[in-house]
Motif scaffolding. Sequence first.
Motif, mmCIF file in Angstrom:
data_model
loop_
_atom_site.group_PDB
_atom_site.id
_atom_site.type_symbol
_atom_site.label_atom_id
_atom_site.label_comp_id
_atom_site.label_asym_id
_atom_site.label_seq_id
_atom_site.Cartn_x
_atom_site.Cartn_y
_atom_site.Cartn_z
ATOM 1 N N THR A 44 0.833 -1.207 0.000
ATOM 2 C CA THR A 44 0.000 0.000 0.000
ATOM 3 C C THR A 44 0.864 1.252 0.000
ATOM 4 N N LEU A 45 1.944 1.234 0.761
ATOM 5 C CA LEU A 45 2.842 2.392 0.786
ATOM 6 C C LEU A 45 3.459 2.612 -0.591
ATOM 7 N N PHE A 46 3.891 1.554 -1.261
ATOM 8 C CA PHE A 46 4.413 1.695 -2.622
ATOM 9 C C PHE A 46 3.325 2.217 -3.560
ATOM 10 N N ASN A 47 2.096 1.737 -3.389
ATOM 11 C CA ASN A 47 1.001 2.201 -4.239
ATOM 12 C C ASN A 47 0.713 3.688 -4.030
ATOM 13 N N VAL A 48 0.833 4.142 -2.800
ATOM 14 C CA VAL A 48 0.629 5.564 -2.517
ATOM 15 C C VAL A 48 1.753 6.394 -3.135
ATOM 16 N N ILE A 49 2.989 5.950 -2.962
ATOM 17 C CA ILE A 49 4.129 6.691 -3.507
ATOM 18 C C ILE A 49 4.053 6.773 -5.027
ATOM 19 N N SER A 50 3.623 5.690 -5.662
ATOM 20 C CA SER A 50 3.597 5.659 -7.128
ATOM 21 C C SER A 50 2.300 6.200 -7.716
ATOM 22 N N GLY A 51 1.392 6.699 -6.871
ATOM 23 C CA GLY A 51 0.217 7.399 -7.365
ATOM 24 C C GLY A 51 -0.996 6.541 -7.637
ATOM 25 N N ILE A 52 -0.932 5.256 -7.331
ATOM 26 C CA ILE A 52 -2.079 4.381 -7.571
ATOM 27 C C ILE A 52 -3.204 4.689 -6.586
ATOM 28 N N HIS A 53 -2.837 4.907 -5.320
ATOM 29 C CA HIS A 53 -3.817 5.278 -4.303
ATOM 30 C C HIS A 53 -3.412 6.623 -3.693
ATOM 31 N N PRO A 55 -3.136 9.421 -0.876
ATOM 32 C CA PRO A 55 -3.275 9.380 0.583
ATOM 33 C C PRO A 55 -4.316 10.386 1.060
ATOM 34 N N GLU A 56 -4.886 10.115 2.229
ATOM 35 C CA GLU A 56 -5.798 11.095 2.829
ATOM 36 C C GLU A 56 -5.018 12.272 3.421
ATOM 37 N N GLU A 57 -3.872 11.984 3.994
ATOM 38 C CA GLU A 57 -2.981 13.028 4.521
ATOM 39 C C GLU A 57 -1.551 12.663 4.175
ATOM 40 N N GLY A 58 -0.694 13.688 4.198
ATOM 41 C CA GLY A 58 0.720 13.453 4.022
ATOM 42 C C GLY A 58 1.283 14.123 2.785
ATOM 43 N N SER A 59 2.601 14.084 2.691
ATOM 44 C CA SER A 59 3.296 14.675 1.546
ATOM 45 C C SER A 59 4.304 13.676 0.995
ATOM 46 N N ILE A 60 4.524 13.741 -0.313
ATOM 47 C CA ILE A 60 5.511 12.904 -0.987
ATOM 48 C C ILE A 60 6.291 13.799 -1.923
ATOM 49 N N ARG A 61 7.605 13.817 -1.773
ATOM 50 C CA ARG A 61 8.447 14.685 -2.594
ATOM 51 C C ARG A 61 9.606 13.895 -3.173
ATOM 52 N N GLU A 63 13.110 14.739 -4.948
ATOM 53 C CA GLU A 63 14.055 15.848 -5.148
ATOM 54 C C GLU A 63 13.379 17.183 -4.855
ATOM 55 N N GLY A 64 12.523 17.199 -3.843
ATOM 56 C CA GLY A 64 11.842 18.413 -3.435
ATOM 57 C C GLY A 64 10.569 18.715 -4.193
ATOM 58 N N ARG A 65 10.268 17.959 -5.226
ATOM 59 C CA ARG A 65 9.064 18.196 -6.037
ATOM 60 C C ARG A 65 7.879 17.447 -5.435
ATOM 61 N N ASP A 66 6.786 18.136 -5.220
ATOM 62 C CA ASP A 66 5.582 17.539 -4.654
ATOM 63 C C ASP A 66 4.917 16.629 -5.684
ATOM 64 N N LEU A 67 4.655 15.376 -5.291
ATOM 65 C CA LEU A 67 4.051 14.408 -6.202
ATOM 66 C C LEU A 67 2.573 14.166 -5.932
ATOM 67 N N ILE A 68 2.051 14.688 -4.827
ATOM 68 C CA ILE A 68 0.653 14.445 -4.487
ATOM 69 C C ILE A 68 -0.251 15.007 -5.589
ATOM 70 N N GLY A 69 -1.178 14.175 -6.035
ATOM 71 C CA GLY A 69 -2.119 14.599 -7.069
ATOM 72 C C GLY A 69 -1.702 14.247 -8.479
ATOM 73 N N LEU A 70 -0.445 13.819 -8.673
ATOM 74 C CA LEU A 70 0.000 13.431 -10.006
ATOM 75 C C LEU A 70 -0.481 12.017 -10.328
#
Length: 253
Positions: A44-53, A55-61, A63-70
């Motif tokens: 599930t954590l890999f799925n969240v990082i790779s954009g499949i699911h 997250p309800e809260e949190g940030s993923i960056r 090299e400093g680039r925000d990936l949430i929503g991509l």
Amino acid sequence: MALLEASGINKRFGGLVALHWVDLSVESGEILGLIGPNGAGKTTLFNVISGIHPPEEGSIRLEGRDLIGLSPAAICRAGIGRTFQIVRPFPSLTALENVVVGSLYGRGGSTRLSVARNEAEGWLAFTGLADRAAMPAKSLTLAQRKRLEVARALATRPKILLLDEVMAGLNPAETEQAMALVQRMRAELGMAIGMVEHVMMAVMGISDRVLVLHHGEKIAEGKPAEVAENPLVIEAYLGTSNATAGDGLCNRR
């Protein structure tokens, strides 16, 4: 700044809390092992990082680039490649054609088919599949299909590669070959790697750091030897905290 930073990740599926305030970081050129009992939240954590699911809260960056929503495709092109716990090749395409797909649609993808084919041939050679290039993916053995997934992911030119149980179901000789391939990716490509794995001998043997999830929460993180002796980790896996259990954890397949 770490290459990949995930902070305060929460993920729920209805009333099930799959991840609860999980933090993760991976440095350039580092191998991070991610372990935990079945259902701990690793995939599930890999799925969240790779954009499949999302997250309800949190940030993923990265090299400093925000990936949430991509989208997963955009995250792949940003530099995060991955394999899947259940291998997912295009079964009717040849091994070469499968890897060409990664080359065409990954980060900085080739626009010319001839260039993509040359790159794909190189990745098949790197993963030991050069002599299987013309074979349909469905005719490959499990170990070969797992290597094909790695080759296709490498063809996307990731900055970090997330490997989800690439050693599951392999025999001891195949496991040693897979371990050598992971180490070679770091040594020759300078690639950061995150790996979910149940083969303790492998993950403890080649990881620089190990992160442990249990019931969606991070319960330990550190060098492999330290994590193997952590009473919380031993209890999560074995249901006991006796003094000799840590050695057994390191030697588990």
